[in-house]
Scaffold this motif. Sequence first.
Motif: not given
Length: 279
Positions: A257-277
């Motif tokens: 379920r939630g295919q588009e939401s999973r894409v959104q989650i991937s973008h969010i996680i990558k964004r905050w990974h980049d902010v910190v690391y």
Amino acid sequence: MNLKEQLLIIKNMKDEEISLLNQDKLIDMMLKYIGDTDSVLRDDLIHLTFCRLVENSLIGFSLMERILETSIGANYLFFQIGEVNSDSVFKRSFSALAAQLILNQDIEERFLSKELVEKSIQSSFLYLQKENDVRGFVEEKGWAHSIAHGADLLTTAISHPVFYPSQIPDALETIRSCLFKNGSYIDDEDERLLFAIDALLDKGLSDELLGDWLQTISSSLDEIFKVERYSFHFYRTRTNIMNFLKSLYFRLGFMDRGQESRVQISHIIKRWHDVVYKR
């Protein structure tokens, strides 16, 4: 004979023997000590006795209704709400479990009034929004687990037939509020909150609305970062959110379920990974 001794005896009674007890008095005593700091009395005896009495229908509907009315009241679910690191959390947290137990039974048997169920649903929102003591396990006193128990109550409230799709935004806001509390979740609180997301999906939460909600979480974290930068509070909040999103990503995948939401989650996680690391 004190309550602990009495419940130890009841634990070994047959169901038919329990029906001969003064159940009104027993319930009153169990409610009185529902938040006791003795984990054996609170967890192993009072809570499990409530489970047995309710799930095996060893008490009548009127007593179940009284348990629910009491447990969502000002002196139970909202007892000294807002306090942090005090023993009052045990009373609130285990009142949430008692309320969840009755509300879940009503899903099967529908004996509660619509008004009381509606009040219970609203109480499930309000409790999680107001609870500030987010401790999981407390040394020498056992599980407080306020957010986990509150999440259990919220999940059952969402699953109840009286919960309407129009209440989905309120439920999402409640879950969001839990991610921004001042503390770190280390005792599976994120997993318990995900059960509420599961229930919302069953009630019609769309992939689009879920994705929009996820973006509001990232935006709220962004507001903290703009003000505090790499503060302790920012890191703790980010950790809670990242753990929740990672768990949600895989939960949605398991359910397909939630295919588009999973894409959104991937973008969010990558964004905050980049902010910190990647600074």
